[in-house]
Design an enzyme around this catalytic site. Structure first.
Site, PDB file in Angstrom:
ATOM      1  N   ARG A  36       0.826  -1.216   0.000  1.00  0.00           N
ATOM      2  CA  ARG A  36       0.000   0.000   0.000  1.00  0.00           C
ATOM      3  C   ARG A  36       0.863   1.271   0.000  1.00  0.00           C
ATOM      4  O   ARG A  36       1.942   1.272   0.597  1.00  0.00           O
ATOM      5  CB  ARG A  36      -0.881   0.036   1.245  1.00  0.00           C
ATOM      6  CG  ARG A  36      -2.003  -0.914   1.143  1.00  0.00           C
ATOM      7  CD  ARG A  36      -2.879  -1.017   2.375  1.00  0.00           C
ATOM      8  NE  ARG A  36      -3.569  -2.289   2.344  1.00  0.00           N
ATOM      9  CZ  ARG A  36      -4.528  -2.592   1.496  1.00  0.00           C
ATOM     10  NH1 ARG A  36      -4.956  -1.693   0.646  1.00  0.00           N
ATOM     11  NH2 ARG A  36      -5.081  -3.790   1.503  1.00  0.00           N
ATOM     12  N   SER A 138      11.146 -15.018  17.454  1.00  0.00           N
ATOM     13  CA  SER A 138      10.507 -13.748  17.807  1.00  0.00           C
ATOM     14  C   SER A 138      11.364 -12.911  18.758  1.00  0.00           C
ATOM     15  O   SER A 138      12.372 -13.392  19.294  1.00  0.00           O
ATOM     16  CB  SER A 138       9.165 -14.027  18.478  1.00  0.00           C
ATOM     17  OG  SER A 138       9.406 -14.495  19.793  1.00  0.00           O
ATOM     18  N   CYS A 139      10.914 -11.704  19.000  1.00  0.00           N
ATOM     19  CA  CYS A 139      11.644 -10.791  19.892  1.00  0.00           C
ATOM     20  C   CYS A 139      11.764 -11.365  21.304  1.00  0.00           C
ATOM     21  O   CYS A 139      12.837 -11.336  21.916  1.00  0.00           O
ATOM     22  CB  CYS A 139      10.961  -9.431  19.921  1.00  0.00           C
ATOM     23  SG  CYS A 139       9.183  -9.511  20.209  1.00  0.00           S
ATOM     24  N   ASP A 170       2.952  -2.386  19.227  1.00  0.00           N
ATOM     25  CA  ASP A 170       4.081  -1.516  18.876  1.00  0.00           C
ATOM     26  C   ASP A 170       3.621  -0.060  19.016  1.00  0.00           C
ATOM     27  O   ASP A 170       2.413   0.223  18.911  1.00  0.00           O
ATOM     28  CB  ASP A 170       4.540  -1.794  17.444  1.00  0.00           C
ATOM     29  CG  ASP A 170       5.354  -3.087  17.351  1.00  0.00           C
ATOM     30  OD1 ASP A 170       5.986  -3.457  18.355  1.00  0.00           O
ATOM     31  OD2 ASP A 170       5.362  -3.717  16.277  1.00  0.00           O
ATOM     32  N   GLY A 193       7.961 -20.711  25.703  1.00  0.00           N
ATOM     33  CA  GLY A 193       8.836 -21.811  26.135  1.00  0.00           C
ATOM     34  C   GLY A 193       9.084 -22.807  24.994  1.00  0.00           C
ATOM     35  O   GLY A 193      10.240 -23.063  24.624  1.00  0.00           O
ATOM     36  N   HIS A 218       8.969  -5.184  26.105  1.00  0.00           N
ATOM     37  CA  HIS A 218       8.529  -6.330  26.914  1.00  0.00           C
ATOM     38  C   HIS A 218       9.445  -6.400  28.132  1.00  0.00           C
ATOM     39  O   HIS A 218      10.602  -5.945  28.090  1.00  0.00           O
ATOM     40  CB  HIS A 218       8.720  -7.646  26.170  1.00  0.00           C
ATOM     41  CG  HIS A 218       8.004  -7.765  24.868  1.00  0.00           C
ATOM     42  ND1 HIS A 218       6.637  -7.754  24.749  1.00  0.00           N
ATOM     43  CD2 HIS A 218       8.465  -7.952  23.606  1.00  0.00           C
ATOM     44  CE1 HIS A 218       6.292  -7.925  23.490  1.00  0.00           C
ATOM     45  NE2 HIS A 218       7.386  -8.045  22.773  1.00  0.00           N
ATOM     46  N   GLN A 299      11.190  -4.729  21.430  1.00  0.00           N
ATOM     47  CA  GLN A 299      10.599  -5.731  20.542  1.00  0.00           C
ATOM     48  C   GLN A 299      10.825  -5.439  19.074  1.00  0.00           C
ATOM     49  O   GLN A 299      10.901  -6.350  18.250  1.00  0.00           O
ATOM     50  CB  GLN A 299       9.088  -5.858  20.814  1.00  0.00           C
ATOM     51  CG  GLN A 299       8.214  -4.687  20.381  1.00  0.00           C
ATOM     52  CD  GLN A 299       8.140  -3.567  21.417  1.00  0.00           C
ATOM     53  OE1 GLN A 299       8.672  -3.699  22.502  1.00  0.00           O
ATOM     54  NE2 GLN A 299       7.471  -2.471  21.065  1.00  0.00           N
TER      55      GLN A 299
HETATM   56  P1  NAD Z   1       4.140  -4.749  10.144  1.00  0.00           P
HETATM   57  O1  NAD Z   1       2.680  -4.837  10.004  1.00  0.00           O
HETATM   58  O2  NAD Z   1       4.728  -3.628  10.896  1.00  0.00           O
HETATM   59  O3  NAD Z   1       4.821  -4.754   8.704  1.00  0.00           O
HETATM   60  C1  NAD Z   1       4.441  -5.648   7.695  1.00  0.00           C
HETATM   61  C2  NAD Z   1       4.741  -5.025   6.338  1.00  0.00           C
HETATM   62  O4  NAD Z   1       4.399  -5.961   5.332  1.00  0.00           O
HETATM   63  C3  NAD Z   1       3.970  -3.751   6.059  1.00  0.00           C
HETATM   64  O5  NAD Z   1       4.848  -2.840   5.457  1.00  0.00           O
HETATM   65  C4  NAD Z   1       2.916  -4.170   5.070  1.00  0.00           C
HETATM   66  O6  NAD Z   1       2.606  -3.140   4.145  1.00  0.00           O
HETATM   67  C5  NAD Z   1       3.619  -5.295   4.336  1.00  0.00           C
HETATM   68  N1  NAD Z   1       2.706  -6.297   3.795  1.00  0.00           N
HETATM   69  C6  NAD Z   1       1.469  -6.647   4.236  1.00  0.00           C
HETATM   70  N2  NAD Z   1       0.963  -7.634   3.470  1.00  0.00           N
HETATM   71  C7  NAD Z   1       1.901  -7.902   2.530  1.00  0.00           C
HETATM   72  C8  NAD Z   1       1.973  -8.808   1.442  1.00  0.00           C
HETATM   73  N3  NAD Z   1       0.979  -9.657   1.169  1.00  0.00           N
HETATM   74  N4  NAD Z   1       3.090  -8.799   0.671  1.00  0.00           N
HETATM   75  C9  NAD Z   1       4.131  -7.968   0.940  1.00  0.00           C
HETATM   76  N5  NAD Z   1       4.107  -7.086   1.958  1.00  0.00           N
HETATM   77  C10 NAD Z   1       3.004  -7.052   2.723  1.00  0.00           C
HETATM   78  O7  NAD Z   1       4.597  -6.153  10.752  1.00  0.00           O
HETATM   79  P2  NAD Z   1       5.874  -6.439  11.656  1.00  0.00           P
HETATM   80  O8  NAD Z   1       5.558  -6.090  13.065  1.00  0.00           O
HETATM   81  O9  NAD Z   1       7.078  -5.867  11.011  1.00  0.00           O
HETATM   82  O10 NAD Z   1       5.893  -8.025  11.606  1.00  0.00           O
HETATM   83  C11 NAD Z   1       6.538  -8.753  10.545  1.00  0.00           C
HETATM   84  C12 NAD Z   1       7.009 -10.079  11.104  1.00  0.00           C
HETATM   85  O11 NAD Z   1       7.974  -9.813  12.140  1.00  0.00           O
HETATM   86  C13 NAD Z   1       5.920 -10.935  11.779  1.00  0.00           C
HETATM   87  O12 NAD Z   1       6.250 -12.299  11.606  1.00  0.00           O
HETATM   88  C14 NAD Z   1       6.060 -10.583  13.247  1.00  0.00           C
HETATM   89  O13 NAD Z   1       5.562 -11.573  14.101  1.00  0.00           O
HETATM   90  C15 NAD Z   1       7.579 -10.465  13.348  1.00  0.00           C
HETATM   91  N6  NAD Z   1       8.074  -9.667  14.491  1.00  0.00           N
HETATM   92  C16 NAD Z   1       7.493  -8.490  14.842  1.00  0.00           C
HETATM   93  C17 NAD Z   1       7.999  -7.778  15.924  1.00  0.00           C
HETATM   94  C18 NAD Z   1       7.397  -6.489  16.361  1.00  0.00           C
HETATM   95  O14 NAD Z   1       7.557  -6.109  17.511  1.00  0.00           O
HETATM   96  N7  NAD Z   1       6.730  -5.760  15.506  1.00  0.00           N
HETATM   97  C19 NAD Z   1       9.092  -8.275  16.627  1.00  0.00           C
HETATM   98  C20 NAD Z   1       9.713  -9.459  16.214  1.00  0.00           C
HETATM   99  C21 NAD Z   1       9.188 -10.163  15.128  1.00  0.00           C
END
Ligand code: NAD
Length: 336
Positions: A36, A138-139, A170, A193, A218, A299
């Site tokens: 988007r 994950s974080c 977040d 765990g 966290h 995180q």
């Molecule tokens: P987010 O929503 O902040 O970002 C996701 C991005 O992907 C956005 O830019 C969105 O536009 C894009 N997107 C959505 N659908 C899409 C598609 N079909 N194709 C391509 N791009 C697409 O998400 P995030 O928090 O960055 O999470 C991403 C991954 O990281 C997840 O697996 C999450 O569990 C993991 N994660 C997140 C955190 C956190 O704190 N945010 C920490 C560790 C791991």
């Protein structure tokens, strides 16, 4: 050799990984994608990343907003050695990456079964050498492994009980909560765990979790039974020598996650991120045969250096995990 890295999903995690990759001298960001035309798309272009639409259908959305795209994800994957998937969980891109013949890294929202290989740079770098598909845990799981793995290596661990006090969302995310409640995970163990055991299958760990109305970090409260008698100083010395752990002290005015993130701002790093796990030095105590400690997790950023190391391991450009971590950390401004 400069590894060509594509970032699919330029969101909270994806944009940080893009910057971290761009800061290394053995890899480069060849493009990032979004679905988007949000402000993040404009910021990606401002930062100089070649910008791609995640799919054919989304090209028009960007054009309508005057955002120029270099092509679609398929075009980007054609030039990539490896793709880092930063999309929300369960987007189902595995087949696309397989078809394109690129290696891929996913994040902790995915299940271990997607790749069969969950990663932490300290604990199992070797397993990822040359691998095609890896999940960076994950974080919270990264945070647990950062402090538990050195304890396991040095003293041996009989049992871990960890309580995860989790941020509700977040900081940018106004859709999630709770905003005025404390919400326990009623299932025991919480997923954390078993997730640690995807990397350290030998670790006897139980976890519970509670969501609270805060967005910045966290916090974990841990009780660990070690296999031999140690002092608090023994434990602190081991962590002192371990990567990506940062001591904080209540006596220096750091009494909560709020002061940790204020300190992180003063450190003037990219986006004021804190890649290390913050451990309270004066909150660490050995009492009888048990070790008690508190740690805090930023995180949005602790998994970022792990992604850089995963790229090095999978591309086999560095076989030694400590050397990779040192290189990553130097470029990110983490004290080595
Ligand atoms: P987010 O929503 O902040 O970002 C996701 C991005 O992907 C956005 O830019 C969105 O536009 C894009 N997107 C959505 N659908 C899409 C598609 N079909 N194709 C391509 N791009 C697409 O998400 P995030 O928090 O960055 O999470 C991403 C991954 O990281 C997840 O697996 C999450 O569990 C993991 N994660 C997140 C955190 C956190 O704190 N945010 C920490 C560790 C791991």
């Amino acid at each position: 050799m400069s590894v060509k890295v594509a970032i699919n999903g330029y969101g909270t995690i994806g944009k940080r990984i893009a910057d971290a990759v761009a800061s290394q001298d053995d890899m480069e960001v060849i493009g990032v994608t979004k679905t988007r035309p949000t402000y993040e798309a404009k910021m990606a272009i401002l930062r100089g990343y070649p910008f791609y639409a995640a799919s054919e259908e989304s090209v028009g959305r960007f054009k309508d907003k005057g955002i120029e795209v270099q092509g679609t994800l398929d075009d980007l994957l054609e030039q990539a050695d490896i793709v880092v998937d930063g999309t929300p969980k369960k987007m189902g891109y595995k087949e696309t990456y397989e078809k394109a013949g690129v290696k891929a890294i996913w994040q902790g929202g995915e299940k271990h079964e997607l790749t069969g290989l969950s990663f932490n740079a300290q604990a199992n770098y070797d397993e990822a050498l040359g691998a095609d598909y890896v999940r960076v845990v994950s974080c919270n799981t990264t945070g647990l492994i950062r402090t538990l793995y050195p304890l396991h290596k040095e003293f041996g661990v009989k049992f871990v009980m960890a309580v995860m006090i989790r941020r509700g969302a977040d900081p940018w995310d106004t859709k999630r909560g709770p905003i005025n409640a404390v919400e326990p995970v009623l299932k025991v163990p919480s997923h954390h765990g078993p997730d640690v055991q995807t990397v350290m299958p030998y670790l006897n760990i139980q976890t519970t979790a509670v969501k609270v109305p805060t967005t910045i970090m966290h916090l974990h409260s841990l009780m660990v039974r070690l296999k031999r008698e140690v002092s608090t100083d023994d434990v602190l010395n081991v962590w002192e020598d371990s990567p990506r752990i940062l001591f904080v002290e209540g006596e220096e005015g750091i009494k909560s996650t709020a002061q940790i993130m204020e300190m992180a701002k003063d450190m003037c790093r990219n986006r004021t991120d804190l890649y290390e796990i913050a451990v309270w030095r004066d909150g660490t105590h050995v009492v009888g045969d048990s070790l008690y400690y508190y740690q805090a997790i930023h995180q949005e950023s602790d998994v970022v250096p792990e992604n850089v190391d995963a790229i090095r391991a999978m591309m086999e450009i560095e076989k030694d995990n400590m050397k990779s971590m040192k290189k990553t950390d130097l470029a990110l401004g983490i004290e080595c």
